[in-house]
Scaffold this motif. Structure first.
Motif, PDB file in Angstrom:
ATOM      1  N   TRP A   1       0.817  -1.270   0.055  1.00 11.89           N
ATOM      2  CA  TRP A   1       0.128  -0.030   0.060  1.00 11.89           C
ATOM      3  C   TRP A   1       0.907   1.264  -0.046  1.00 11.89           C
ATOM      4  CZ3 TRP A   1      -5.417   0.778   1.511  1.00 11.89           C
ATOM      5  CH2 TRP A   1      -6.377  -0.396   1.327  1.00 11.89           C
ATOM      6  N   TYR A   2       0.382   2.334  -0.659  1.00 10.79           N
ATOM      7  CA  TYR A   2       0.897   3.517  -0.476  1.00 10.79           C
ATOM      8  C   TYR A   2       0.089   4.783   0.246  1.00 10.79           C
ATOM      9  CZ  TYR A   2       3.717   1.720  -4.305  1.00 10.79           C
ATOM     10  OH  TYR A   2       4.540   0.963  -5.102  1.00 10.79           O
ATOM     11  N   VAL A   3       0.928   5.730   0.757  1.00  6.16           N
ATOM     12  CA  VAL A   3       0.203   6.875   1.301  1.00  6.16           C
ATOM     13  C   VAL A   3       0.434   8.072   0.449  1.00  6.16           C
ATOM     14  CG1 VAL A   3       0.206   8.509   3.259  1.00  6.16           C
ATOM     15  CG2 VAL A   3       0.109   5.812   3.715  1.00  6.16           C
ATOM     16  N   SER A   4      -0.264   8.844  -0.338  1.00  8.55           N
ATOM     17  CA  SER A   4      -0.298  10.150  -0.946  1.00  8.55           C
ATOM     18  C   SER A   4      -0.144  11.121   0.057  1.00  8.55           C
ATOM     19  CB  SER A   4      -1.009  10.037  -2.072  1.00  8.55           C
ATOM     20  OG  SER A   4      -0.838   9.058  -3.126  1.00  8.55           O
ATOM     21  N   ALA A   5       0.311  12.203  -0.095  1.00  6.48           N
ATOM     22  CA  ALA A   5       0.272  13.305   0.879  1.00  6.48           C
ATOM     23  C   ALA A   5       0.391  14.612   0.077  1.00  6.48           C
ATOM     24  CB  ALA A   5       1.488  13.112   1.713  1.00  6.48           C
ATOM     25  N   LEU A   6      -0.532  15.462   0.541  1.00  2.00           N
ATOM     26  CA  LEU A   6      -0.605  16.896  -0.117  1.00  2.00           C
ATOM     27  C   LEU A   6      -0.620  17.887   0.658  1.00  2.00           C
ATOM     28  CD1 LEU A   6      -1.182  18.797  -2.687  1.00  2.00           C
ATOM     29  CD2 LEU A   6      -3.598  18.903  -1.878  1.00  2.00           C
ATOM     30  N   ALA A   7       0.691  18.546   1.127  1.00  2.48           N
ATOM     31  CA  ALA A   7       0.810  19.532   2.061  1.00  2.48           C
ATOM     32  C   ALA A   7       0.674  20.806   1.647  1.00  2.48           C
ATOM     33  CB  ALA A   7       2.371  19.686   2.234  1.00  2.48           C
ATOM     34  N   THR A   8       0.112  21.613   2.556  1.00  2.00           N
ATOM     35  CA  THR A   8      -0.301  23.193   1.857  1.00  2.00           C
ATOM     36  C   THR A   8       0.335  23.986   2.968  1.00  2.00           C
ATOM     37  OG1 THR A   8      -2.331  22.365   1.174  1.00  2.00           O
ATOM     38  CG2 THR A   8      -2.269  24.826   1.940  1.00  2.00           C
ATOM     39  N   ALA A   9       0.824  25.013   2.710  1.00  2.00           N
ATOM     40  CA  ALA A   9       1.338  26.135   3.498  1.00  2.00           C
ATOM     41  C   ALA A   9       0.523  27.227   3.526  1.00  2.00           C
ATOM     42  CB  ALA A   9       2.791  26.580   2.689  1.00  2.00           C
ATOM     43  N   LYS A  10       0.863  28.043   4.484  1.00  2.00           N
ATOM     44  CA  LYS A  10      -0.170  29.061   4.876  1.00  2.00           C
ATOM     45  C   LYS A  10      -0.145  29.969   3.904  1.00  2.00           C
ATOM     46  CE  LYS A  10       0.004  28.970  10.077  1.00  2.00           C
ATOM     47  NZ  LYS A  10       0.258  29.517  11.187  1.00  2.00           N
ATOM     48  N   ASP A  11       1.061  30.320   2.925  1.00  2.00           N
ATOM     49  CA  ASP A  11       0.934  31.142   1.734  1.00  2.00           C
ATOM     50  C   ASP A  11       0.190  30.636   0.741  1.00  2.00           C
ATOM     51  OD1 ASP A  11       2.823  29.429   0.713  1.00  2.00           O
ATOM     52  OD2 ASP A  11       4.467  30.922   1.132  1.00  2.00           O
ATOM     53  N   GLY A  12      -0.456  29.328   0.876  1.00  2.00           N
ATOM     54  CA  GLY A  12      -1.159  28.789  -0.364  1.00  2.00           C
ATOM     55  C   GLY A  12      -0.361  27.858  -1.226  1.00  2.00           C
ATOM     56  N   ASP A  13       1.058  27.978  -1.093  1.00  2.00           N
ATOM     57  CA  ASP A  13       1.673  26.915  -1.762  1.00  2.00           C
ATOM     58  C   ASP A  13       1.554  25.688  -1.481  1.00  2.00           C
ATOM     59  OD1 ASP A  13       3.054  28.913  -3.313  1.00  2.00           O
ATOM     60  OD2 ASP A  13       4.845  28.899  -2.217  1.00  2.00           O
ATOM     61  N   LYS A  14       1.664  24.615  -2.520  1.00  2.00           N
ATOM     62  CA  LYS A  14       1.382  23.260  -2.028  1.00  2.00           C
ATOM     63  C   LYS A  14       2.362  22.192  -2.683  1.00  2.00           C
ATOM     64  CE  LYS A  14      -3.648  24.120  -2.171  1.00  2.00           C
ATOM     65  NZ  LYS A  14      -4.784  23.545  -2.131  1.00  2.00           N
ATOM     66  N   THR A  15       2.462  21.222  -2.095  1.00  2.00           N
ATOM     67  CA  THR A  15       3.497  20.195  -2.516  1.00  2.00           C
ATOM     68  C   THR A  15       2.941  18.801  -2.372  1.00  2.00           C
ATOM     69  OG1 THR A  15       5.386  21.143  -1.702  1.00  2.00           O
ATOM     70  CG2 THR A  15       5.741  18.756  -2.077  1.00  2.00           C
ATOM     71  N   PHE A  16       2.757  18.166  -3.624  1.00  2.00           N
ATOM     72  CA  PHE A  16       2.169  16.918  -3.564  1.00  2.00           C
ATOM     73  C   PHE A  16       3.200  15.706  -3.641  1.00  2.00           C
ATOM     74  CE2 PHE A  16       0.251  13.502  -6.535  1.00  2.00           C
ATOM     75  CZ  PHE A  16      -0.402  12.787  -5.595  1.00  2.00           C
ATOM     76  N   VAL A  17       3.042  14.648  -2.815  1.00  2.00           N
ATOM     77  CA  VAL A  17       3.937  13.565  -2.869  1.00  2.00           C
ATOM     78  C   VAL A  17       2.975  12.378  -3.217  1.00  2.00           C
ATOM     79  CG1 VAL A  17       5.751  12.360  -1.782  1.00  2.00           C
ATOM     80  CG2 VAL A  17       5.194  14.832  -0.988  1.00  2.00           C
ATOM     81  N   PRO A  18       2.922  11.764  -4.292  1.00  2.00           N
ATOM     82  CA  PRO A  18       2.448  10.755  -4.694  1.00  2.00           C
ATOM     83  C   PRO A  18       2.433   9.500  -3.970  1.00  2.00           C
ATOM     84  CG  PRO A  18       3.519  11.521  -6.408  1.00  2.00           C
ATOM     85  CD  PRO A  18       3.713  12.271  -5.351  1.00  2.00           C
ATOM     86  N   GLU A  19       3.811   9.205  -3.451  1.00  2.00           N
ATOM     87  CA  GLU A  19       4.138   7.972  -2.739  1.00  2.00           C
ATOM     88  C   GLU A  19       5.206   8.186  -1.379  1.00  2.00           C
ATOM     89  OE1 GLU A  19       5.883   4.976  -5.465  1.00  2.00           O
ATOM     90  OE2 GLU A  19       3.818   4.871  -6.747  1.00  2.00           O
ATOM     91  N   ALA A  20       4.410   9.095  -0.606  1.00  2.00           N
ATOM     92  CA  ALA A  20       5.089   9.554   0.487  1.00  2.00           C
ATOM     93  C   ALA A  20       5.445   8.466   1.583  1.00  2.00           C
ATOM     94  CB  ALA A  20       4.294  10.556   1.226  1.00  2.00           C
ATOM     95  N   ALA A  21       4.835   7.326   1.396  1.00  2.00           N
ATOM     96  CA  ALA A  21       5.401   6.084   2.400  1.00  2.00           C
ATOM     97  C   ALA A  21       4.655   4.894   1.875  1.00  2.00           C
ATOM     98  CB  ALA A  21       4.644   6.529   3.802  1.00  2.00           C
TER      99      ALA A  21
END
Length: 141
Positions: free
Chosen positions: A115-135
């Motif tokens: 199984w994989y875990v995907s993650a989407l981080a959002t900063a307070k300034d609205g910037d985002k980072t998507f990690v399709p296979e974070a774990a």
């Protein structure tokens, strides 16, 4: 071409190039997602990550999915999934934890394997980072 034209042109080109380089390096950094770990044990899944951004962390969205599903979530789809709980450790960094409780019946029906875990981080300034296979983790029972 005379030297009077060439030299000012070269100076102008270097100045413009220097401004462009300075602007590129001054661009705000996107959030980082580090130290990711996922643990599945009968009854629950826990995913933890350190999220950092110079503006601070607004949140982290998390989705666990079986490799056998060929799901391949996108950043846009991640906006509609569950959120981790983020605790601020500094002005720029938060430790985010996502816990999913699984009943015995649900655990018995889960696809076995990777199984994989995907993650989407959002900063307070609205910037985002998507990690399709974070774990990655395994379901064996």
């Amino acid at each position: 071409m005379s030297k009077r034209i060439v030299i000012p042109s070269l100076i102008g080109a270097l100045a413009i190039g220097g401004i462009a380089v300075g602007m590129a390096s001054a661009a705000p950094a996107k959030p980082t997602v580090e130290n990711n770990s996922a643990r599945y044990a009968a009854g629950s899944l826990t995913f933890t990550a350190k999220v950092t951004d110079d503006s601070g962390v607004q949140g982290l969205k998390v989705l666990a999915w079986p490799k056998s599903s060929d799901l391949k979530p996108t950043a846009e789809e991640m906006a509609r999934v569950e959120s981790a709980t983020c605790k601020k450790s500094t002005a720029e960094t938060s430790v985010c934890t996502y816990t999913l409780k699984v009943t015995q019946k649900e655990a018995a029906d889960l696809p076995k394997g990777t199984w994989y875990v995907s993650a989407l981080a959002t900063a307070k300034d609205g910037d985002k980072t998507f990690v399709p296979e974070a774990a990655v983790f395994s379901v064996t029972r």
